[in-house]
Design an enzyme around this catalytic site. Sequence first.
Site, mmCIF file in Angstrom:
data_model
loop_
_atom_site.group_PDB
_atom_site.id
_atom_site.type_symbol
_atom_site.label_atom_id
_atom_site.label_comp_id
_atom_site.label_asym_id
_atom_site.label_seq_id
_atom_site.Cartn_x
_atom_site.Cartn_y
_atom_site.Cartn_z
ATOM 1 N N LYS A 33 0.883 -1.216 -0.113
ATOM 2 C CA LYS A 33 0.056 -0.072 -0.092
ATOM 3 C C LYS A 33 0.785 1.264 0.067
ATOM 4 O O LYS A 33 0.522 2.043 -0.576
ATOM 5 C CB LYS A 33 -1.074 -0.070 1.190
ATOM 6 C CG LYS A 33 -2.031 -1.068 1.092
ATOM 7 C CD LYS A 33 -2.955 -0.950 2.267
ATOM 8 C CE LYS A 33 -4.304 -1.808 2.164
ATOM 9 N NZ LYS A 33 -4.007 -3.154 2.016
ATOM 10 N N GLU A 38 -3.466 6.780 7.935
ATOM 11 C CA GLU A 38 -4.204 7.479 7.180
ATOM 12 C C GLU A 38 -5.259 8.222 7.960
ATOM 13 O O GLU A 38 -5.796 7.828 9.083
ATOM 14 C CB GLU A 38 -4.984 6.540 6.244
ATOM 15 C CG GLU A 38 -4.304 6.070 5.148
ATOM 16 C CD GLU A 38 -5.092 5.150 4.321
ATOM 17 O OE1 GLU A 38 -4.737 4.798 3.045
ATOM 18 O OE2 GLU A 38 -6.303 4.959 4.447
ATOM 19 N N HIS A 80 -15.549 -5.045 7.295
ATOM 20 C CA HIS A 80 -14.718 -4.797 5.938
ATOM 21 C C HIS A 80 -14.815 -5.805 4.997
ATOM 22 O O HIS A 80 -14.165 -6.045 4.039
ATOM 23 C CB HIS A 80 -13.212 -4.891 6.439
ATOM 24 C CG HIS A 80 -12.894 -3.807 7.501
ATOM 25 N ND1 HIS A 80 -12.957 -2.631 7.375
ATOM 26 C CD2 HIS A 80 -12.440 -3.972 8.976
ATOM 27 C CE1 HIS A 80 -12.895 -1.901 8.484
ATOM 28 N NE2 HIS A 80 -12.348 -2.722 9.358
ATOM 29 N N ARG A 125 -6.825 -8.014 -10.351
ATOM 30 C CA ARG A 125 -7.524 -9.120 -10.841
ATOM 31 C C ARG A 125 -9.136 -8.707 -11.170
ATOM 32 O O ARG A 125 -9.492 -7.520 -10.957
ATOM 33 C CB ARG A 125 -7.503 -10.047 -9.614
ATOM 34 C CG ARG A 125 -8.050 -9.683 -8.271
ATOM 35 C CD ARG A 125 -8.147 -10.461 -7.199
ATOM 36 N NE ARG A 125 -8.487 -10.012 -5.841
ATOM 37 C CZ ARG A 125 -9.506 -9.634 -5.559
ATOM 38 N NH1 ARG A 125 -10.714 -9.753 -6.193
ATOM 39 N NH2 ARG A 125 -9.686 -9.045 -4.185
#
Length: 619
Positions: free
Chosen positions: A118, A202, A237, A299
């Site tokens: 990330k 973040e 999530h 993907r």
Amino acid sequence: MVMIQSLLIANRGEIARRIIHTAKRLGIRTIAVHSDVDADMPFVREADAAVCIGTAAAIDSYLRQDRLLEAARATGAAAIHPGYGFLSENAEFAEAVVAAGLVWVGAPPAAIRAMGLKDAAKERMIAAGVPVTPGYLGADQSPERLQSEADAIGYPVLIKAVAGGGGKGMRKVDAAADFAEMLESCKREAAASFGNTQVLIEKYILSPRHIEVQVFGDTHGGAVHLFERDCSLQRRHQKVIEEAPAPGMDAATRAAVCDAAVRAARAVDYVGAGTIEFIADGSEGLRADRIWFMEMNTRLQVEHPVTEAITGQDLVEWQLRVASGEPLPKRQEELSITGWAMEARLYAENPSTGFLPSTGPLDRLRFPGDVRIDSGVEEGGAVTPWYDPMIAKLIVHGASRREAAAKLAAAARGTQVWPVRTNAAFLARAAAHPDFVAGHVDTGFIERHADALIPSAEPSPAVLAAAAGAILPVSTGDPWTSLRGFRANAAPSPRIEVEVAGKPYLVTDAPGTGVVVADGVLFLDGEAWPFGPRRADHVAGGGDGDGAILSPMPGRVIAVLVTAGQAVSKGERMLVLEAMKMEQALLAPFDGIVADLKVAEGAQVPEGTLLVRIDRGES
């Protein structure tokens, strides 16, 4: 260009069937691989050839790169499609496929690596002019530096493992005083799950929406988007309901976000199907300056059918054509949005017991019409504890969002599954909830409305009435043979003893309507209830109150933490069960002595099995 002639599908279940369907339409020979427990699955029968590659555990079958490549060589496959999950984003496997002289129907290994971490991915996006969430991506991973960066960003913040995914390695921190503890917890989970303890910080978005854009690239330098999807309805999530387009997305915002997604794909020379995921602050509606890059999935996505529905394109066909060296089937200006599509994931789980997994035979598996069903199983088959618990995807398309929501709710209500438990009723309630229908969605929707969405463990009056009506004999006018109560000069009124889901009930209102009755089971609004006349010998089942600890789900005993005769305290962990990637610890209901231990580590147990009994001991 010559189309691929033979294709090995390195996956299973629903996505394998999906790929086989398109490949056969294009005249491509298909080869399935399967574990021993999947030998009778529909995808194995539907392929032109099939190879067993190992035993049930994925690590011994679907994750065995050597066996997949050997199967490809043995069957003369020209290409390998990885589907999603398993090895679909494994750069080493992609390289091994190419090195073996086969075509890889997936993202280039370099792109997979570039987007796999990330922090590195965000640095690339910044360089490409793609907006990213405010945060810290630095190499200095000292707790002091991370804390100071979080303090500077302002709470709440999100700590995320750079190698994370699926909600793992992620912690929300609401205050500076909690940061150090949450950081250590995040790092421990990241080390165990990914072998990498690096994190990024973040800004936590208070009204987050999950917006993603479908992108496609080819080997000729072409890159397009196929518009956005909204995947904000999530639980822990994990996506539950997805839709396209995103509610509240105006043309200018759509153009800004989709153009940014194409720039992101071009920044890594992307080829094939990919998804650029964004996080949006929806507190003031969708605005281009409040939508930021989050990550890229290199993907095909589980939710790709909603994009197919609004664009009229077959994305698997696009994958196969691009992998064969063809240019993209459509230019950007040839793509447009028609109507609205939604997809719900039907899982083998029981919402009324905390969404615990449910496995077993599928004696009944029926879906209503006017809905696309992508499923890896069929009636008469089974859901095993070895793989993902998704039974099917329910996909609908309508002229408007309200029409699509109504169709989705109806599809979920009309779904009939037994004896495996599902989240169909939960999905029906979510799709029909007024806030959802109005487009007021964000990632906190399910948690916020949980009480309204999760069905009760008790049967509704309509179910009880239907059970009574189903067992009530046709009245002959004879009070001695009728189950109806009899009073002189009074109208007869039903008074029927029934048993529903193992519990006795006295019903005084029958019959019910709108309920499907089949083989001793009632189906209503996505729920299933076994029923029958009350048994004379009925007794209440054992439970926590009498010290009998029953298995809350079918699964495997992965840890036995007590021994017979051992003293235990209330809340102490005694056993751990595992099914479908979920662990469930069973706790002592009160202080006592382990009087009877019925299972050993490694045992497979069905739901309701007596595992251990606790005696309270002397008072």
